[in-house]
Design an enzyme around this catalytic site. Structure first.
Site, PDB file in Angstrom:
ATOM      1  N   ARG A  37      87.397 129.251 -58.171  1.00  0.00           N
ATOM      2  CA  ARG A  37      87.306 129.220 -56.710  1.00  0.00           C
ATOM      3  C   ARG A  37      88.179 128.087 -56.172  1.00  0.00           C
ATOM      4  O   ARG A  37      88.882 128.233 -55.175  1.00  0.00           O
ATOM      5  CB  ARG A  37      85.850 129.023 -56.270  1.00  0.00           C
ATOM      6  N   ARG A  97      81.992 130.324 -42.955  1.00  0.00           N
ATOM      7  CA  ARG A  97      80.998 131.175 -43.636  1.00  0.00           C
ATOM      8  C   ARG A  97      79.948 131.519 -42.583  1.00  0.00           C
ATOM      9  O   ARG A  97      79.284 130.632 -42.050  1.00  0.00           O
ATOM     10  CB  ARG A  97      80.366 130.443 -44.816  1.00  0.00           C
ATOM     11  N   ASP A 145      76.049 141.313 -58.614  1.00  0.00           N
ATOM     12  CA  ASP A 145      75.762 140.254 -57.652  1.00  0.00           C
ATOM     13  C   ASP A 145      74.282 140.342 -57.316  1.00  0.00           C
ATOM     14  O   ASP A 145      73.613 141.326 -57.667  1.00  0.00           O
ATOM     15  CB  ASP A 145      76.643 140.445 -56.389  1.00  0.00           C
ATOM     16  N   CYS A 167      79.554 136.328 -59.129  1.00  0.00           N
ATOM     17  CA  CYS A 167      80.072 135.259 -58.260  1.00  0.00           C
ATOM     18  C   CYS A 167      79.159 134.043 -58.216  1.00  0.00           C
ATOM     19  O   CYS A 167      79.592 132.961 -57.847  1.00  0.00           O
ATOM     20  CB  CYS A 167      80.296 135.802 -56.851  1.00  0.00           C
ATOM     21  N   HIS A 195      83.805 138.983 -48.863  1.00  0.00           N
ATOM     22  CA  HIS A 195      83.938 137.644 -49.477  1.00  0.00           C
ATOM     23  C   HIS A 195      85.290 137.615 -50.210  1.00  0.00           C
ATOM     24  O   HIS A 195      85.339 137.566 -51.441  1.00  0.00           O
ATOM     25  CB  HIS A 195      82.769 137.405 -50.439  1.00  0.00           C
ATOM     26  N   GLN A 203      86.474 135.004 -53.054  1.00  0.00           N
ATOM     27  CA  GLN A 203      85.801 135.165 -54.345  1.00  0.00           C
ATOM     28  C   GLN A 203      86.579 136.117 -55.253  1.00  0.00           C
ATOM     29  O   GLN A 203      86.715 135.883 -56.455  1.00  0.00           O
ATOM     30  CB  GLN A 203      84.383 135.712 -54.113  1.00  0.00           C
TER      31      GLN A 203
HETATM   32  N1  NVA Z   1      76.299 138.651 -51.781  1.00  0.00           N
HETATM   33  C1  NVA Z   1      75.924 137.258 -51.796  1.00  0.00           C
HETATM   34  C2  NVA Z   1      77.061 136.419 -52.277  1.00  0.00           C
HETATM   35  C3  NVA Z   1      76.752 134.957 -52.381  1.00  0.00           C
HETATM   36  C4  NVA Z   1      77.935 134.140 -52.791  1.00  0.00           C
HETATM   37  C5  NVA Z   1      75.480 136.842 -50.394  1.00  0.00           C
HETATM   38  O1  NVA Z   1      76.101 137.275 -49.425  1.00  0.00           O
HETATM   39  O2  NVA Z   1      74.496 136.097 -50.287  1.00  0.00           O
HETATM   40  N1   CP Z   2      79.996 132.459 -54.952  1.00  0.00           N
HETATM   41  C1   CP Z   2      79.794 131.713 -53.862  1.00  0.00           C
HETATM   42  O1   CP Z   2      80.390 131.923 -52.796  1.00  0.00           O
HETATM   43  O2   CP Z   2      78.905 130.684 -54.043  1.00  0.00           O
HETATM   44  P1   CP Z   2      78.279 129.753 -52.918  1.00  0.00           P
HETATM   45  O3   CP Z   2      77.352 130.598 -52.094  1.00  0.00           O
HETATM   46  O4   CP Z   2      77.548 128.692 -53.694  1.00  0.00           O
HETATM   47  O5   CP Z   2      79.367 129.174 -52.067  1.00  0.00           O
END
Ligand code: NVA
Ligand code: CP
Length: 311
Positions: free
Chosen positions: A290, A101, A222, A262, A128, A131
């Site tokens: 997930r 990540r 989101d 998500c 992502h 997800q």
């Molecule tokens: N769009 C959000 C998703 C978090 C799971 C981010 O990138 O922070």
């Molecule tokens: N939806 C998702 O990826 O959640 P986290 O940021 O908690 O991993």
């Protein structure tokens, strides 16, 4: 060897195969779980916070008979400037798979280029993909399939881009409404339109939430402030006025439409508490899936089902 970095790299039938596999593995969990990845190790590199991704990969790996290592990039030498390419060459000599990540998508591509083992995208600024597999699995469980009309309302971010790619590969209709200036990246839209010509998916890109949501089967949103966008928080909250998913907006979707997010969610901003906690919301099923979807990805990448004479 395959990586799982973006939906772009996968054919329709491969994506569906991974989801079918995830559904099978979820069933097995309640009967005789098979240790498909016994003795294997997953390195998990996190440059951003996480609740769901971290817990689901770690627990998933354990349930498959393997082991996962949590590696915060702050504590790795990466945080002190060691190159992605050097980190990839070192860690991939010791583990069997790596989940990352991070911020830039080119960073994960660089890592994958130098990795000797499969790399899985656990979120970048651009995509992502894991997800979306969990989201589609959740839709199937709630009686919605490839004929669904997807509505996405909000920021044209990593979730919107991955959903657009997935829907256009699978052949689902998708309508995306973002405020002006927050559209999905043009290269993603262009590629999705090419996929849609083959799959038959219809795509609408709009700046009007109502245009996206009307008669839809699934309404997705989101956060307006993704990880890395924190400095723009106040501006974004102002720019996203009118994009909140509330009961009035849900009322123009189909009666049995699902609400998906998500998570983490910011109640009162992108979604009201009423919608998030309401009857149409499946956000916690989505979060649970997930775990199962990613087990599907890890088993698929390792060809582990065939090795257990089950595929
Ligand atoms: N769009 C959000 C998703 C978090 C799971 C981010 O990138 O922070
Ligand atoms: N939806 C998702 O990826 O959640 P986290 O940021 O908690 O991993």
């Amino acid at each position: 060897m395959r990586h799982f970095l973006t939906i772009r790299d996968f054919k329709r039938n491969e994506l569906l195969e991974i989801i079918e596999l995830a559904i099978e593995i979820k069933k097995e969990l309640h009967s005789t779980p098979i240790k498909y990845l016994e003795g294997k190790t997953l390195g998990m590199i996190f440059a951003k916070s996480s609740t769901r991704t971290r817990v689901s990969f770690e627990v998933g790996m354990y349930q498959l008979g393997g082991h996962a290592l949590f590696l915060s990039s702050r504590d790795l030498q990466l945080g002190r400037g060691e190159r992605m390419s050097d980190t990839a060459r070192v860690i991939s000599r010791m583990v069997d798979m790596i989940m990352i990540r991070t911020f830039s998508h080119s960073g994960i591509e660089e890592f994958a280029k130098y990795s000797k083992v499969p790399v899985i995208n656990g979120l970048t600024d651009k995509y992502h993909p894991v997800q979306i597999l969990a989201d589609y699995m959740t839709m199937i469980e709630h009686g919605k399939g490839a004929k669904s009309n997807i509505a996405y309302v909000g920021d044209g971010n990593n979730i919107a881009s991955s959903w657009l790619l997935f829907a256009s590969k699978i052949g689902m209709d998708i309508r995306i409404a973002t405020p002006k200036g927050y559209e999905v990246d043009a290269d993603v839209v262009k590629y999705a339109r090419e996929c849609a010509r083959i799959s038959g998916s219809r795509i609408l890109i709009s700046n009007l939430p109502q245009e996206a949501v009307i008669f839809s089967d699934v309404v997705i949103t989101d956060t307006w402030v993704s990880m890395g966008d924190e400095e723009e928080k106040e501006k974004r909250i102002a720019d996203f006025e009118g994009f909140k998913v509330d009961s009035q907006l849900m009322a123009i979707a189909k009666k049995d439409a699902l609400f998906m997010h998500c998570l983490p969610a910011y109640r009162g901003l992108e979604v009201t508490n009423g919608v998030l906690e309401g009857k149409q919301s499946v956000v916690f099923d989505e979060a649970e899936n997930r775990l199962h979807a990613q087990k599907g990805v890890m088993v698929w990448l390792n060809n582990a089902r065939k090795r257990h004479n089950l595929g």
